[in-house]
Design an enzyme around this catalytic site. Structure first.
Site, mmCIF file in Angstrom:
data_model
loop_
_atom_site.group_PDB
_atom_site.id
_atom_site.type_symbol
_atom_site.label_atom_id
_atom_site.label_comp_id
_atom_site.label_asym_id
_atom_site.label_seq_id
_atom_site.Cartn_x
_atom_site.Cartn_y
_atom_site.Cartn_z
ATOM 1 N N THR A 186 0.813 -1.769 0.021
ATOM 2 C CA THR A 186 0.416 0.667 -0.041
ATOM 3 C C THR A 186 0.740 0.949 0.041
ATOM 4 O O THR A 186 0.417 2.228 -0.679
ATOM 5 C CB THR A 186 -1.032 -0.077 1.130
ATOM 6 O OG1 THR A 186 -1.671 -1.054 1.148
ATOM 7 C CG2 THR A 186 -1.233 1.129 1.107
ATOM 8 N N THR A 196 2.258 -4.706 4.717
ATOM 9 C CA THR A 196 1.937 -4.671 5.855
ATOM 10 C C THR A 196 1.854 -6.117 6.345
ATOM 11 O O THR A 196 1.855 -6.648 7.194
ATOM 12 C CB THR A 196 1.197 -4.068 6.459
ATOM 13 O OG1 THR A 196 -0.243 -4.367 5.913
ATOM 14 C CG2 THR A 196 1.568 -2.454 6.227
ATOM 15 N N THR A 199 3.434 -21.613 20.994
ATOM 16 C CA THR A 199 1.394 -21.514 21.828
ATOM 17 C C THR A 199 0.513 -20.377 21.045
ATOM 18 O O THR A 199 1.151 -20.022 20.332
ATOM 19 C CB THR A 199 1.766 -20.457 22.936
ATOM 20 O OG1 THR A 199 0.579 -20.938 23.523
ATOM 21 C CG2 THR A 199 3.013 -19.375 23.156
ATOM 22 N N GLN A 200 -0.376 -20.629 20.417
ATOM 23 C CA GLN A 200 -1.076 -20.430 20.085
ATOM 24 C C GLN A 200 -1.826 -18.429 20.963
ATOM 25 O O GLN A 200 -2.520 -17.102 20.128
ATOM 26 C CB GLN A 200 -2.937 -20.667 19.446
ATOM 27 C CG GLN A 200 -3.131 -21.272 20.548
ATOM 28 C CD GLN A 200 -4.222 -22.346 19.831
ATOM 29 O OE1 GLN A 200 -5.109 -22.132 20.296
ATOM 30 N NE2 GLN A 200 -4.041 -23.414 19.326
ATOM 31 N N CYS A 201 -1.014 -18.496 21.726
ATOM 32 C CA CYS A 201 -1.779 -17.416 22.255
ATOM 33 C C CYS A 201 -0.956 -16.473 21.952
ATOM 34 O O CYS A 201 0.620 -16.643 21.554
ATOM 35 C CB CYS A 201 -1.047 -17.301 24.038
ATOM 36 S SG CYS A 201 -2.145 -18.768 25.272
ATOM 37 N N ASP A 247 2.318 -7.612 -3.718
ATOM 38 C CA ASP A 247 1.453 -7.466 -2.832
ATOM 39 C C ASP A 247 1.872 -8.249 -2.243
ATOM 40 O O ASP A 247 2.193 -9.384 -2.405
ATOM 41 C CB ASP A 247 -0.194 -7.635 -3.490
ATOM 42 C CG ASP A 247 -0.837 -7.881 -2.109
ATOM 43 O OD1 ASP A 247 -1.446 -6.902 -2.141
ATOM 44 O OD2 ASP A 247 -1.233 -8.548 -0.932
ATOM 45 N N SER A 248 2.083 -8.495 -0.548
ATOM 46 C CA SER A 248 3.198 -9.174 0.180
ATOM 47 C C SER A 248 1.992 -10.249 0.194
ATOM 48 O O SER A 248 2.878 -11.764 0.974
ATOM 49 C CB SER A 248 3.796 -8.612 0.999
ATOM 50 O OG SER A 248 2.058 -8.128 2.265
ATOM 51 N N SER A 249 0.920 -10.623 0.430
ATOM 52 C CA SER A 249 0.439 -11.605 -0.093
ATOM 53 C C SER A 249 0.661 -13.149 -0.428
ATOM 54 O O SER A 249 -0.083 -14.162 -1.019
ATOM 55 C CB SER A 249 -1.228 -11.693 0.353
ATOM 56 O OG SER A 249 -1.675 -10.523 1.409
HETATM 57 N N1 ASP Z 1 -2.326 -5.907 0.482
HETATM 58 C C1 ASP Z 1 -1.091 -5.300 0.808
HETATM 59 C C2 ASP Z 1 0.299 -5.859 1.171
HETATM 60 O O1 ASP Z 1 0.367 -6.443 1.848
HETATM 61 C C3 ASP Z 1 -1.605 -4.167 2.516
HETATM 62 C C4 ASP Z 1 -0.446 -3.554 2.659
HETATM 63 O O2 ASP Z 1 0.831 -3.121 2.385
HETATM 64 O O3 ASP Z 1 -0.742 -2.852 3.766
HETATM 65 O O4 ASP Z 1 1.145 -6.049 0.285
#
Ligand code: ASP
Length: 339
Positions: free
Chosen positions: A12, A88, A275-277, A56-58
């Site tokens: 972003t 992010t 842990t998932q905590c 995109d980081s995904s």
């Molecule tokens: N979908 C974006 C990414 O992770 C979101 C971001 O940059 O905040 O690439």
């Protein structure tokens, strides 16, 4: 004047909203100065590079982490610090991975990004970028970089990269580091937590750029049916499994689950228990419901984040063939990821 390399990988922060269509698109990051004229007033010699096609980081995988690490390897001696602009969503995975791939750093690698694009009036991107640059350029009285590790800067806090997690999809305060103090806080001045900064005795970094992707993550929940996960325990397919267990490392005493875990480990698989905590640590054997893990040879990940556990396992399995060495390194801190 410190020299800092800014690498825009995607996300972003580098997008601009088209005023007519309202869509987000990537800017040419070399024109970043037009959007943040304040950068000209910083006493920092800034060079920008950009992924040819922002990602995109995904969409990122370990190949993209290797691409980032290779840029740093190539440019390490030419710059005093590095700022990686990154989406992010998976930034904490990337920062964790880089902390394992580049060890014994003497220079800062600061990841940052933003929740709103730089062209939007209320953007958090300008402050994040400007302060990340100041941190990447900062030197102590001996002329050494103050930060000598991979870190994430977001909304006035600097976190150790492999201790950070994204915790909010809509707040500006999007990251936290629940098991480790912030390593710096940006107020009127940038206050560094000197006692919490990573230091190495070595004067040269080591670049280990391989990662395995034969990793699985299982998050336990009450009543989970192990039959659904059977395929995952096939050693030809999976080399390592991270288990997100309950509380201080507990799991139900389900015989089928225990049988699958034991035979996976006996045939050369590695299982890491975290842990998932969101804070606290695994203490295998503290309860009856975790004593089986010790018997079966499951490694305790102690207080590692999920992001650190997964990327550390990917990195170690990609780098070392000796499984005992992998297990040994998993259970100790190699880049400040375990308390
Ligand atoms: N979908 C974006 C990414 O992770 C979101 C971001 O940059 O905040 O690439």
């Amino acid at each position: 004047m410190s020299k800092v390399l800014v690498l825009y990988t995607g996300g972003t922060i580098g997008m601009i909203k088209d005023p007519e269509s309202g869509h987000l698109g990537s800017v040419d990051f070399n024109s970043v100065y037009e959007h943040i004229p304040e950068l000209n007033r910083l006493q920092i010699d800034i060079t920008t590079q950009s992924f040819k096609t922002p990602v995109d980081s995904s969409e990122m995988s370990s190949n993209d982490w290797t691409r980032i690490a290779k840029v740093i390897e190539r440019e390490y001696n030419h710059f005093d610090g590095f700022v990686i602009l990154h989406g992010t969503d998976t930034m904490s995975f990337a920062a964790s991975a880089l902390s394992f791939m580049i060890q014994d750093l003497r220079k800062p690698i600061i990841f940052t990004g933003s929740q709103l694009p730089i062209g939007v009036i209320r953007t958090d991107g300008k402050e994040n970028l400007i302060t990340a640059l100041e941190i990447a350029a900062a030197k102590d009285s001996n002329g050494e970089s103050i930060i000598q590790e991979v870190a994430v800067y977001f909304e006035y806090s600097l976190y150790r990269g492999n201790r950070s997690s994204k915790v909010s999809s809509n707040q500006f305060e999007a990251f936290q580091s629940p098991n480790y103090t912030e390593i710096a806080i940006a107020g009127v001045n940038i206050e560094y937590k000197w006692g919490s900064l990573l230091r190495t005795k070595s004067d040269k970094p080591t670049f280990l750029l391989k990662a395995s992707s034969n990793i699985a993550l299982i998050k336990l929940f009450p009543g989970f049916d192990i039959a659904i996960y059977k395929e995952l325990f096939t050693i030809n397919r999976t080399k390592g499994i991270v288990i997100e267990s309950f509380g201080s490392g507990n799991a139900p005493s389900n015989l089928d689950f225990q049988k699958h875990l034991s035979s996976f480990i006996k045939s050369g698989g590695i299982v890491l228990n975290i842990t998932q905590c969101s804070s606290g640590e695994v203490k295998q054997g503290a309860y009856k419901t975790s004593s089986f893990f010790n018997k079966a040879g499951v490694v305790s990940g102690r207080d590692m984040t999920t992001e650190a556990a997964i990327t550390k396992l990917m990195f170690l399995l990609g780098t070392y063939d000796d499984l005992d060495r992998v297990k040994e390194l998993l259970s100790i801190s190699i880049a400040g990821e375990i308390t």
